[in-house]
Motif scaffolding. Structure first.
Motif, PDB file in Angstrom:
ATOM      1  N   MET A 198       0.843  -1.185   0.000  1.00 41.20           N
ATOM      2  CA  MET A 198       0.000   0.000   0.000  1.00 41.20           C
ATOM      3  C   MET A 198       0.886   1.244   0.000  1.00 41.20           C
ATOM      4  N   PRO A 199       0.448   2.292  -0.672  1.00 40.05           N
ATOM      5  CA  PRO A 199       1.257   3.507  -0.765  1.00 40.05           C
ATOM      6  C   PRO A 199       1.251   4.323   0.525  1.00 40.05           C
ATOM      7  N   THR A 200       2.232   5.184   0.626  1.00 33.96           N
ATOM      8  CA  THR A 200       2.307   6.173   1.705  1.00 33.96           C
ATOM      9  C   THR A 200       1.820   7.497   1.142  1.00 33.96           C
ATOM     10  N   ARG A 201       1.008   8.212   1.902  1.00 31.95           N
ATOM     11  CA  ARG A 201       0.528   9.531   1.494  1.00 31.95           C
ATOM     12  C   ARG A 201       1.222  10.593   2.340  1.00 31.95           C
ATOM     13  N   THR A 202       1.438  11.765   1.746  1.00 28.86           N
ATOM     14  CA  THR A 202       2.224  12.798   2.407  1.00 28.86           C
ATOM     15  C   THR A 202       1.510  14.140   2.390  1.00 28.86           C
ATOM     16  N   ALA A 203       1.590  14.827   3.505  1.00 25.75           N
ATOM     17  CA  ALA A 203       1.188  16.231   3.616  1.00 25.75           C
ATOM     18  C   ALA A 203       2.340  16.934   4.325  1.00 25.75           C
ATOM     19  N   ARG A 204       2.456  18.216   4.102  1.00 24.13           N
ATOM     20  CA  ARG A 204       3.509  18.965   4.781  1.00 24.13           C
ATOM     21  C   ARG A 204       2.949  20.311   5.221  1.00 24.13           C
ATOM     22  N   THR A 205       3.583  20.869   6.239  1.00 24.20           N
ATOM     23  CA  THR A 205       3.184  22.183   6.729  1.00 24.20           C
ATOM     24  C   THR A 205       4.413  23.060   6.867  1.00 24.20           C
TER      25      THR A 205
END
Length: 147
Positions: free
Chosen positions: A1-8
């Protein structure tokens, strides 16, 4: 399964600073965040970790519920309307913590009675990956099958 990314990216202090949350994996957008808006009654165009968590939980729960309903038998899922209310409050140990999450679901499902729908809704609450990740938070459920 893929990894999802968000950044701040954040500048300034907690009280006076602000930042932008970027949904990096999807590229769907960048959203403003600030603590004063996070703790105010009106968000005025800013999002918060609680709103983002509510979005994640309502989406995850609806997917899990659709799987639970399909596993329950020959049904047609016409519509599921899921809302998640995530509440932030003072932590007696200091700082803040999530004081609760309330899931509300209304379903239109052909070929299913209310009792079976409620059982599937409760199973989804337990089996949703986001619910599993948030076991330290009180999660309540209001589920009903609509005609």
């Amino acid at each position: 399964m893929p990894t999802r990314t968000a950044r701040t990216g954040w500048t300034g202090t907690l009280e006076a600073g602000e930042g932008q949350v970027e949904l990096t994996s999807s590229g769907l957008g960048t959203y403003d965040v600030s603590f004063p808006k996070r703790s105010a009654d009106s968000a005025n165009g800013f999002t918060s970790p609680e709103e983002l968590l509510a979005a994640a939980h309502s989406a995850c729960y609806s997917m899990q519920l659709s799987a639970e309903l399909a596993a329950a038998g020959e049904v047609t899922i016409e519509a599921l309307d899921v809302a998640a209310d995530v509440t932030l409050g003072a932590d007696p140990a200091g700082g803040f913590h999530l004081t609760g999450i309330h899931l509300t679901v209304r379903g239109e499902v052909t070929g299913m009675d209310s009792e079976t729908f409620l059982a599937a809704a409760n199973a989804a609450k337990l089996n949703c990956p986001v619910s599993k990740a948030l076991t330290g938070v009180d999660i309540t459920l209001d589920a009903a099958l609509e005609a």
